[in-house]
Design a protein around this motif. Structure first.
Motif, PDB file in Angstrom:
ATOM      1  N   THR A 221      62.682 -78.956  -0.601  1.00 47.98           N
ATOM      2  CA  THR A 221      62.588 -77.817   0.310  1.00 47.98           C
ATOM      3  C   THR A 221      63.035 -76.532  -0.370  1.00 47.98           C
ATOM      4  O   THR A 221      64.102 -76.480  -0.992  1.00 47.98           O
ATOM      5  N   ILE A 222      62.207 -75.501  -0.239  1.00 45.81           N
ATOM      6  CA  ILE A 222      62.602 -74.138  -0.595  1.00 45.81           C
ATOM      7  C   ILE A 222      62.698 -73.390   0.724  1.00 45.81           C
ATOM      8  O   ILE A 222      61.685 -73.187   1.410  1.00 45.81           O
ATOM      9  N   GLU A 223      63.905 -73.020   1.104  1.00 48.38           N
ATOM     10  CA  GLU A 223      64.145 -72.435   2.417  1.00 48.38           C
ATOM     11  C   GLU A 223      63.690 -70.973   2.476  1.00 48.38           C
ATOM     12  O   GLU A 223      63.396 -70.343   1.455  1.00 48.38           O
ATOM     13  N   LYS A 224      63.662 -70.445   3.692  1.00 54.28           N
ATOM     14  CA  LYS A 224      63.215 -69.066   3.910  1.00 54.28           C
ATOM     15  C   LYS A 224      64.066 -68.073   3.108  1.00 54.28           C
ATOM     16  O   LYS A 224      65.257 -68.290   2.892  1.00 54.28           O
ATOM     17  N   LYS A 225      63.422 -67.031   2.634  1.00 50.03           N
ATOM     18  CA  LYS A 225      64.059 -65.933   1.894  1.00 50.03           C
ATOM     19  C   LYS A 225      64.699 -66.376   0.579  1.00 50.03           C
ATOM     20  O   LYS A 225      65.440 -65.607  -0.035  1.00 50.03           O
ATOM     21  N   ALA A 226      64.432 -67.592   0.124  1.00 49.37           N
ATOM     22  CA  ALA A 226      65.080 -68.099  -1.093  1.00 49.37           C
ATOM     23  C   ALA A 226      64.879 -67.160  -2.278  1.00 49.37           C
ATOM     24  O   ALA A 226      65.808 -66.924  -3.062  1.00 49.37           O
ATOM     25  N   PHE A 227      63.665 -66.601  -2.405  1.00 48.89           N
ATOM     26  CA  PHE A 227      63.351 -65.677  -3.504  1.00 48.89           C
ATOM     27  C   PHE A 227      62.801 -64.344  -2.972  1.00 48.89           C
ATOM     28  O   PHE A 227      62.173 -63.581  -3.717  1.00 48.89           O
ATOM     29  N   MET A 228      63.052 -64.055  -1.738  1.00 50.81           N
ATOM     30  CA  MET A 228      62.532 -62.828  -1.124  1.00 50.81           C
ATOM     31  C   MET A 228      63.056 -61.580  -1.845  1.00 50.81           C
ATOM     32  O   MET A 228      64.206 -61.528  -2.273  1.00 50.81           O
ATOM     33  N   HIS A 229      62.189 -60.602  -2.001  1.00 50.40           N
ATOM     34  CA  HIS A 229      62.530 -59.336  -2.665  1.00 50.40           C
ATOM     35  C   HIS A 229      62.924 -59.507  -4.133  1.00 50.40           C
ATOM     36  O   HIS A 229      63.631 -58.644  -4.685  1.00 50.40           O
ATOM     37  N   CYS A 230      62.479 -60.596  -4.766  1.00 49.88           N
ATOM     38  CA  CYS A 230      62.653 -60.719  -6.226  1.00 49.88           C
ATOM     39  C   CYS A 230      61.478 -59.962  -6.848  1.00 49.88           C
ATOM     40  O   CYS A 230      60.445 -60.537  -7.207  1.00 49.88           O
ATOM     41  N   SER A 231      61.640 -58.682  -6.974  1.00 46.93           N
ATOM     42  CA  SER A 231      60.531 -57.772  -7.265  1.00 46.93           C
ATOM     43  C   SER A 231      60.002 -57.868  -8.691  1.00 46.93           C
ATOM     44  O   SER A 231      58.925 -57.329  -8.990  1.00 46.93           O
TER      45      SER A 231
ATOM     46  N   ALA B 284      57.422 -62.737 -11.770  1.00 46.84           N
ATOM     47  CA  ALA B 284      55.996 -62.762 -12.083  1.00 46.84           C
ATOM     48  C   ALA B 284      55.441 -64.178 -12.208  1.00 46.84           C
ATOM     49  O   ALA B 284      54.233 -64.383 -12.068  1.00 46.84           O
ATOM     50  N   THR B 285      56.323 -65.145 -12.480  1.00 59.22           N
ATOM     51  CA  THR B 285      55.872 -66.517 -12.727  1.00 59.22           C
ATOM     52  C   THR B 285      56.729 -67.521 -11.985  1.00 59.22           C
ATOM     53  O   THR B 285      57.955 -67.551 -12.153  1.00 59.22           O
ATOM     54  N   VAL B 286      56.079 -68.344 -11.155  1.00 55.93           N
ATOM     55  CA  VAL B 286      56.742 -69.469 -10.479  1.00 55.93           C
ATOM     56  C   VAL B 286      55.959 -70.726 -10.822  1.00 55.93           C
ATOM     57  O   VAL B 286      54.756 -70.811 -10.533  1.00 55.93           O
ATOM     58  N   THR B 287      56.614 -71.675 -11.468  1.00 54.56           N
ATOM     59  CA  THR B 287      55.967 -72.938 -11.807  1.00 54.56           C
ATOM     60  C   THR B 287      56.773 -74.095 -11.237  1.00 54.56           C
ATOM     61  O   THR B 287      57.958 -73.953 -10.912  1.00 54.56           O
ATOM     62  N   PHE B 288      56.112 -75.229 -11.125  1.00 59.72           N
ATOM     63  CA  PHE B 288      56.740 -76.421 -10.570  1.00 59.72           C
ATOM     64  C   PHE B 288      56.653 -77.537 -11.605  1.00 59.72           C
ATOM     65  O   PHE B 288      55.585 -77.787 -12.174  1.00 59.72           O
ATOM     66  N   GLU B 289      57.782 -78.179 -11.849  1.00 60.39           N
ATOM     67  CA  GLU B 289      57.826 -79.257 -12.826  1.00 60.39           C
ATOM     68  C   GLU B 289      56.854 -80.365 -12.425  1.00 60.39           C
ATOM     69  O   GLU B 289      56.634 -80.634 -11.237  1.00 60.39           O
ATOM     70  N   LYS B 290      56.265 -80.995 -13.416  1.00 61.06           N
ATOM     71  CA  LYS B 290      55.329 -82.090 -13.187  1.00 61.06           C
ATOM     72  C   LYS B 290      55.974 -83.172 -12.326  1.00 61.06           C
ATOM     73  O   LYS B 290      57.140 -83.504 -12.508  1.00 61.06           O
ATOM     74  N   GLY B 291      55.184 -83.703 -11.380  1.00 61.01           N
ATOM     75  CA  GLY B 291      55.703 -84.745 -10.491  1.00 61.01           C
ATOM     76  C   GLY B 291      56.489 -84.187  -9.325  1.00 61.01           C
ATOM     77  O   GLY B 291      57.308 -84.891  -8.715  1.00 61.01           O
ATOM     78  N   SER B 292      56.239 -82.920  -8.969  1.00 59.12           N
ATOM     79  CA  SER B 292      56.976 -82.256  -7.900  1.00 59.12           C
ATOM     80  C   SER B 292      56.950 -83.057  -6.597  1.00 59.12           C
ATOM     81  O   SER B 292      55.921 -83.611  -6.206  1.00 59.12           O
ATOM     82  N   GLN B 293      58.129 -83.091  -5.926  1.00 63.93           N
ATOM     83  CA  GLN B 293      58.278 -83.754  -4.632  1.00 63.93           C
ATOM     84  C   GLN B 293      58.407 -82.729  -3.495  1.00 63.93           C
ATOM     85  O   GLN B 293      58.767 -83.074  -2.381  1.00 63.93           O
ATOM     86  N   LEU B 294      58.102 -81.493  -3.787  1.00 65.18           N
ATOM     87  CA  LEU B 294      58.262 -80.421  -2.811  1.00 65.18           C
ATOM     88  C   LEU B 294      57.396 -80.663  -1.576  1.00 65.18           C
ATOM     89  O   LEU B 294      56.200 -80.929  -1.692  1.00 65.18           O
ATOM     90  N   LYS B 295      58.015 -80.565  -0.402  1.00 65.98           N
ATOM     91  CA  LYS B 295      57.292 -80.766   0.849  1.00 65.98           C
ATOM     92  C   LYS B 295      57.114 -79.459   1.639  1.00 65.98           C
ATOM     93  O   LYS B 295      56.101 -79.270   2.307  1.00 65.98           O
ATOM     94  N   THR B 296      58.120 -78.584   1.563  1.00 63.01           N
ATOM     95  CA  THR B 296      58.110 -77.391   2.416  1.00 63.01           C
ATOM     96  C   THR B 296      58.455 -76.134   1.638  1.00 63.01           C
ATOM     97  O   THR B 296      59.477 -76.078   0.947  1.00 63.01           O
ATOM     98  N   ILE B 297      57.589 -75.118   1.754  1.00 59.44           N
ATOM     99  CA  ILE B 297      57.902 -73.756   1.334  1.00 59.44           C
ATOM    100  C   ILE B 297      58.092 -72.996   2.635  1.00 59.44           C
ATOM    101  O   ILE B 297      57.123 -72.722   3.345  1.00 59.44           O
ATOM    102  N   ALA B 298      59.331 -72.693   2.974  1.00 59.03           N
ATOM    103  CA  ALA B 298      59.691 -72.299   4.340  1.00 59.03           C
ATOM    104  C   ALA B 298      59.585 -70.799   4.591  1.00 59.03           C
ATOM    105  O   ALA B 298      59.451 -69.978   3.684  1.00 59.03           O
ATOM    106  N   GLY B 299      59.692 -70.485   5.887  1.00 61.03           N
ATOM    107  CA  GLY B 299      59.706 -69.105   6.344  1.00 61.03           C
ATOM    108  C   GLY B 299      59.816 -69.049   7.844  1.00 61.03           C
ATOM    109  O   GLY B 299      59.674 -70.061   8.528  1.00 61.03           O
ATOM    110  N   ASP B 300      60.110 -67.848   8.361  1.00 59.46           N
ATOM    111  CA  ASP B 300      60.070 -67.642   9.812  1.00 59.46           C
ATOM    112  C   ASP B 300      59.259 -66.382  10.088  1.00 59.46           C
ATOM    113  O   ASP B 300      58.455 -65.963   9.254  1.00 59.46           O
TER     114      ASP B 300
END
Length: 256
Positions: free
Chosen positions: A118-128, A131-147
């Motif tokens: 889980t990446i919760e809401k605002k985790a990287f908000m306003h990181c101006s 430029a690059t967001v990558t996910f390690e191979k075999g990612s188990q990520l289920k939720t990219i959150a927000g409200d």
């Protein structure tokens, strides 16, 4: 413990399991945080305002030990000089909390460990500068959150492209809203994505095309609203899409 002190560097001993909320908050001279080899640290704490290292404005880089399972709310928020965040090989990290790296304006790239669910809401908000967001191979990520207003990556204005791991089931409300340079969004083969939330890609004005995975069942209202360059929307073969949502004023693709 060291709130608003003049501490310049710290070495966290191997046997420490928790760094509590506000432990080093507003240590504006803190430039170096290291963790002893074979660290047993499980939690870098925080709550809504009081992150363990929040407002450490001189901190430029940090390596998170493999043992860490939770990066708490606001843990590193407003660390305005933090340019490099790395995770030790074999990371067991499960959760990146609300506001964890909020407004870390010098952060340019990050690789999310495969273990993160889980990446919760605002985790990287306003990181101006991000430029690059990558996910390690075999990612188990289920939720990219927000409200309603605060997405995990909203207002990351330097982000140009992203590939969403196949494991992701929910892209939450406003997850990538106002990412004005985001031109390319792709989904890893075999995507299990079910829901694209309200405002998920709202006002992503550089986005030119998107292919919606077959697994998606719902595209919520305003999901792609004001994507003024969006010229092509396609749906993967075998689409299970049931709903393209909207209300009186706010449609999923309105003002495209």
């Amino acid at each position: 413990m060291f709130y608003q002190s003049d501490l310049r560097s710290v070495v966290i001993p191997t046997n420490v399991t928790t760094v509590g909320y506000s432990a080093f908050k507003r240590c504006s001279s803190l430039t170096t945080v290291t963790f002893e080899k074979e660290s047993q640290l499980k939690t870098i704490g925080g709550d809504y305002y009081y992150g363990a290292f929040s407002d450490c404005t001189a901190l430029t880089s940090i390596e998170i030990p493999a043992s860490v399972e939770t990066i708490g709310n606001t843990a590193f928020s407003d660390c305005s000089s933090l340019a490099t965040v790395t995770f030790e090989k074999g990371s067991r990290l499960k959760t990146i909390g609300n506001n964890a790296y909020y407004r870390c304006t010098s952060l340019t790239s990050i690789e999310i460990p495969a273990s993160v669910e889980t990446i919760e809401k605002k985790a990287f908000m306003h990181c101006s500068s991000l430029a690059t967001v990558t996910f390690e191979k075999g990612s188990q990520l289920k939720t990219i959150a927000g409200d309603s207003y605060d997405g995990a990556f909203s207002d990351c204005t330097a982000l140009t492209s992203i590939e969403i791991p196949a494991s992701v089931e929910t892209i939450g409300n406003t997850a990538f809203s106002d990412c004005s340079s985001l031109a390319t969004v792709t989904f890893e083969k075999g995507s299990r994505l079910k829901t694209i939330g309200n405002n998920a890609y709202y006002r992503c004005t550089s986005l030119t095309s998107i292919e919606i995975p077959a697994s998606v069942e719902t595209i919520e209202k305003k999901a792609f609203m004001h994507c003024s360059s969006l010229a092509t929307v396609t749906f993967e073969k075998g689409s299970q899409l049931k709903t393209i949502a909207g209300d009186s004023y706010d449609g999923a693709f309105s003002d495209c």
